[in-house]
Design a protein around this motif. Structure first.
Motif, PDB file in Angstrom:
ATOM      1  N   PRO A 108       5.746 -34.898  12.469  1.00  0.00           N
ATOM      2  CA  PRO A 108       6.656 -35.584  13.390  1.00  0.00           C
ATOM      3  C   PRO A 108       6.655 -34.979  14.797  1.00  0.00           C
ATOM      4  CG  PRO A 108       7.912 -34.111  12.015  1.00  0.00           C
ATOM      5  CD  PRO A 108       6.477 -33.999  11.552  1.00  0.00           C
ATOM      6  N   LEU A 109       5.480 -34.886  15.393  1.00  0.00           N
ATOM      7  CA  LEU A 109       5.340 -34.357  16.740  1.00  0.00           C
ATOM      8  C   LEU A 109       4.538 -35.336  17.582  1.00  0.00           C
ATOM      9  CD1 LEU A 109       4.467 -30.610  15.932  1.00  0.00           C
ATOM     10  CD2 LEU A 109       6.709 -31.554  16.534  1.00  0.00           C
ATOM     11  N   ALA A 110       4.706 -35.223  18.886  1.00  0.00           N
ATOM     12  CA  ALA A 110       4.034 -36.133  19.809  1.00  0.00           C
ATOM     13  C   ALA A 110       2.542 -35.854  19.869  1.00  0.00           C
ATOM     14  CB  ALA A 110       4.650 -36.003  21.196  1.00  0.00           C
ATOM     15  N   ASP A 111       1.790 -36.859  20.243  1.00  0.00           N
ATOM     16  CA  ASP A 111       0.361 -36.693  20.465  1.00  0.00           C
ATOM     17  C   ASP A 111       0.116 -35.596  21.508  1.00  0.00           C
ATOM     18  OD1 ASP A 111       0.283 -38.915  18.848  1.00  0.00           O
ATOM     19  OD2 ASP A 111      -0.643 -40.246  20.328  1.00  0.00           O
ATOM     20  N   ALA A 112      -0.949 -34.833  21.299  1.00  0.00           N
ATOM     21  CA  ALA A 112      -1.417 -33.847  22.289  1.00  0.00           C
ATOM     22  C   ALA A 112      -0.313 -32.897  22.747  1.00  0.00           C
ATOM     23  CB  ALA A 112      -2.021 -34.568  23.494  1.00  0.00           C
ATOM     24  N   SER A 113       0.520 -32.434  21.795  1.00  0.00           N
ATOM     25  CA  SER A 113       1.662 -31.576  22.140  1.00  0.00           C
ATOM     26  C   SER A 113       1.496 -30.122  21.702  1.00  0.00           C
ATOM     27  CB  SER A 113       2.937 -32.143  21.504  1.00  0.00           C
ATOM     28  OG  SER A 113       2.811 -32.233  20.094  1.00  0.00           O
ATOM     29  N   ILE A 114       0.410 -29.801  21.005  1.00  0.00           N
ATOM     30  CA  ILE A 114       0.230 -28.476  20.407  1.00  0.00           C
ATOM     31  C   ILE A 114      -1.035 -27.822  20.965  1.00  0.00           C
ATOM     32  CG2 ILE A 114      -0.248 -27.259  18.245  1.00  0.00           C
ATOM     33  CD1 ILE A 114       2.631 -28.183  18.472  1.00  0.00           C
ATOM     34  N   ASP A 115      -0.920 -26.542  21.299  1.00  0.00           N
ATOM     35  CA  ASP A 115      -2.076 -25.799  21.802  1.00  0.00           C
ATOM     36  C   ASP A 115      -2.923 -25.222  20.667  1.00  0.00           C
ATOM     37  OD1 ASP A 115      -1.514 -25.942  24.663  1.00  0.00           O
ATOM     38  OD2 ASP A 115       0.246 -24.751  24.163  1.00  0.00           O
ATOM     39  N   VAL A 116      -2.267 -24.680  19.658  1.00  0.00           N
ATOM     40  CA  VAL A 116      -3.002 -24.118  18.521  1.00  0.00           C
ATOM     41  C   VAL A 116      -2.230 -24.403  17.244  1.00  0.00           C
ATOM     42  CG1 VAL A 116      -1.984 -21.814  18.841  1.00  0.00           C
ATOM     43  CG2 VAL A 116      -4.098 -22.058  17.528  1.00  0.00           C
ATOM     44  N   ALA A 117      -2.952 -24.870  16.231  1.00  0.00           N
ATOM     45  CA  ALA A 117      -2.370 -25.145  14.916  1.00  0.00           C
ATOM     46  C   ALA A 117      -2.994 -24.205  13.892  1.00  0.00           C
ATOM     47  CB  ALA A 117      -2.612 -26.596  14.517  1.00  0.00           C
ATOM     48  N   PHE A 118      -2.190 -23.844  12.914  1.00  0.00           N
ATOM     49  CA  PHE A 118      -2.631 -22.982  11.828  1.00  0.00           C
ATOM     50  C   PHE A 118      -2.346 -23.664  10.492  1.00  0.00           C
ATOM     51  CE2 PHE A 118      -1.537 -20.095  15.275  1.00  0.00           C
ATOM     52  CZ  PHE A 118      -2.559 -19.160  15.256  1.00  0.00           C
ATOM     53  N   SER A 119      -3.138 -23.297   9.495  1.00  0.00           N
ATOM     54  CA  SER A 119      -2.795 -23.581   8.102  1.00  0.00           C
ATOM     55  C   SER A 119      -3.445 -22.488   7.267  1.00  0.00           C
ATOM     56  CB  SER A 119      -3.299 -24.951   7.656  1.00  0.00           C
ATOM     57  OG  SER A 119      -2.892 -25.212   6.317  1.00  0.00           O
ATOM     58  N   THR A 120      -2.633 -21.753   6.519  1.00  0.00           N
ATOM     59  CA  THR A 120      -3.141 -20.601   5.778  1.00  0.00           C
ATOM     60  C   THR A 120      -2.792 -20.713   4.298  1.00  0.00           C
ATOM     61  OG1 THR A 120      -1.164 -19.314   6.349  1.00  0.00           O
ATOM     62  CG2 THR A 120      -3.091 -19.050   7.774  1.00  0.00           C
ATOM     63  N   ILE A 121      -3.802 -20.729   3.477  1.00  0.00           N
ATOM     64  CA  ILE A 121      -3.686 -20.782   2.019  1.00  0.00           C
ATOM     65  C   ILE A 121      -2.770 -21.942   1.604  1.00  0.00           C
ATOM     66  CG2 ILE A 121      -3.526 -19.406  -0.088  1.00  0.00           C
ATOM     67  CD1 ILE A 121      -5.371 -18.203   1.980  1.00  0.00           C
ATOM     68  N   ALA A 122      -2.957 -23.082   2.266  1.00  0.00           N
ATOM     69  CA  ALA A 122      -2.146 -24.258   1.982  1.00  0.00           C
ATOM     70  C   ALA A 122      -2.981 -25.527   1.867  1.00  0.00           C
ATOM     71  CB  ALA A 122      -1.093 -24.449   3.080  1.00  0.00           C
ATOM     72  N   PHE A 123      -4.173 -25.537   2.449  1.00  0.00           N
ATOM     73  CA  PHE A 123      -4.973 -26.755   2.552  1.00  0.00           C
ATOM     74  C   PHE A 123      -5.233 -27.382   1.184  1.00  0.00           C
ATOM     75  CE2 PHE A 123      -9.280 -28.742   3.181  1.00  0.00           C
ATOM     76  CZ  PHE A 123      -8.872 -29.766   4.031  1.00  0.00           C
ATOM     77  N   HIS A 124      -5.451 -26.561   0.161  1.00  0.00           N
ATOM     78  CA  HIS A 124      -5.735 -27.109  -1.170  1.00  0.00           C
ATOM     79  C   HIS A 124      -4.508 -27.765  -1.800  1.00  0.00           C
ATOM     80  CE1 HIS A 124      -4.505 -22.897  -1.850  1.00  0.00           C
ATOM     81  NE2 HIS A 124      -4.009 -23.318  -2.990  1.00  0.00           N
ATOM     82  N   HIS A 125      -3.334 -27.618  -1.169  1.00  0.00           N
ATOM     83  CA  HIS A 125      -2.134 -28.300  -1.637  1.00  0.00           C
ATOM     84  C   HIS A 125      -1.885 -29.626  -0.912  1.00  0.00           C
ATOM     85  CE1 HIS A 125      -0.764 -25.029  -4.183  1.00  0.00           C
ATOM     86  NE2 HIS A 125      -0.915 -24.179  -3.192  1.00  0.00           N
ATOM     87  N   TRP A 126      -2.588 -29.878   0.190  1.00  0.00           N
ATOM     88  CA  TRP A 126      -2.335 -31.111   0.934  1.00  0.00           C
ATOM     89  C   TRP A 126      -2.605 -32.322   0.041  1.00  0.00           C
ATOM     90  CZ3 TRP A 126      -4.681 -30.719   6.563  1.00  0.00           C
ATOM     91  CH2 TRP A 126      -4.168 -29.578   7.205  1.00  0.00           C
ATOM     92  N   ALA A 127      -1.706 -33.282   0.073  1.00  0.00           N
ATOM     93  CA  ALA A 127      -1.857 -34.475  -0.764  1.00  0.00           C
ATOM     94  C   ALA A 127      -3.055 -35.314  -0.345  1.00  0.00           C
ATOM     95  CB  ALA A 127      -0.573 -35.308  -0.703  1.00  0.00           C
ATOM     96  N   ASP A 128      -3.314 -35.398   0.953  1.00  0.00           N
ATOM     97  CA  ASP A 128      -4.440 -36.173   1.490  1.00  0.00           C
ATOM     98  C   ASP A 128      -5.056 -35.352   2.615  1.00  0.00           C
ATOM     99  OD1 ASP A 128      -6.133 -37.944   2.871  1.00  0.00           O
ATOM    100  OD2 ASP A 128      -4.900 -39.683   2.377  1.00  0.00           O
ATOM    101  N   GLN A 129      -6.103 -34.619   2.303  1.00  0.00           N
ATOM    102  CA  GLN A 129      -6.671 -33.686   3.274  1.00  0.00           C
ATOM    103  C   GLN A 129      -7.252 -34.411   4.493  1.00  0.00           C
ATOM    104  OE1 GLN A 129      -9.324 -31.634   0.589  1.00  0.00           O
ATOM    105  NE2 GLN A 129      -7.850 -29.977   0.249  1.00  0.00           N
ATOM    106  N   GLU A 130      -7.914 -35.526   4.262  1.00  0.00           N
ATOM    107  CA  GLU A 130      -8.504 -36.274   5.380  1.00  0.00           C
ATOM    108  C   GLU A 130      -7.421 -36.754   6.340  1.00  0.00           C
ATOM    109  OE1 GLU A 130     -12.164 -37.400   6.991  1.00  0.00           O
ATOM    110  OE2 GLU A 130     -12.166 -37.256   4.805  1.00  0.00           O
ATOM    111  N   ARG A 131      -6.383 -37.348   5.784  1.00  0.00           N
ATOM    112  CA  ARG A 131      -5.291 -37.844   6.630  1.00  0.00           C
ATOM    113  C   ARG A 131      -4.579 -36.683   7.334  1.00  0.00           C
ATOM    114  NH1 ARG A 131      -0.101 -41.332   4.399  1.00  0.00           N
ATOM    115  NH2 ARG A 131       1.031 -41.436   6.373  1.00  0.00           N
TER     116      ARG A 131
END
Length: 206
Positions: A108-131
């Protein structure tokens, strides 16, 4: 966020596991034994990109990475998303960040609003990785960066941990590219089964 992955990924059962863990997560051994070390490494990798003004953690759990980011970049605005209400509630009590109860697939954030994003030891839990990757790319500013750290390994290891099959390094490059993210570097981190992927959003992608 991290786990010992004992539930089917991307399901209510999976989220429920983290909800049940949330009350004791900060007191458990896993944050200081593994996850805090991963966070420090991930933040160190991101430091080459300069001082960010807005940081997102996808799968933020109780906000430990964001709190470490605040110590490193105290002026940065901090945002986190996680589908576990219990984890987010714990994080809101501890973390100077805007935390949302939602998955990677609906940030729930605006387009082009983040400089750096992280995800650590969570990706395999994402319900839809592509989305989810598409959402990360959407909220990153053109030229912004994404640091993902997650498990790799053979299918038997994923089955043993009750995870979905892990992407290979080449799989990550292909999926990231489909979503407007250019992989800059991949490296093993701490253990042979943990891979960091550093990427940048295509500057030409809105």
């Amino acid at each position: 966020m991290g786990s010992i992955a004992v539930a089917t990924p991307g399901t209510d059962q999976d989220v429920g596991q983290f909800d049940r863990w949330s009350g004791r997560y900060e007191r458990s051994k896993w944050p200081w034994l593994v996850f805090d070390r991963v966070h420090r490494k991930a933040l160190g990798l991101a430091s080459r990109f300069g001082v960010p003004s807005a940081i997102l953690d996808v799968g933020c759990g109780s906000g430990r990475l964001l709190r470490a980011a605040h110590l490193r970049w105290p002026e940065a605005r901090l945002f986190g998303v996680d589908p576990s209400m219990g984890m987010v509630e714990a994080g809101r009590r501890l973390t100077p960040a805007e935390l949302h109860v939602t998955g990677a697939e609906s940030i729930p954030l605006a387009d082009a609003s983040i400089d750096v994003a992280f995800s650590t030891i969570a990706f395999h839990h994402w319900a839809d990785q592509e989305r989810g990757l598409g959402e990360v790319a959407r909220v990153l500013r053109p030229g912004g960066h994404f640091v993902l750290v997650d498990n790799i390994g053979p299918d038997w290891l994923a089955r043993y941990l009750k995870d979905r099959p892990y992407l290979t390094p080449d799989d990550r490059v292909a999926m990231w590219s489909r979503n407007g993210l250019r992989v800059l570097e991949q490296r093993l981190m701490l253990l042979p089964c943990i891979l960091a992927t550093l990427a940048a959003k295509d500057p030409a992608r809105s």
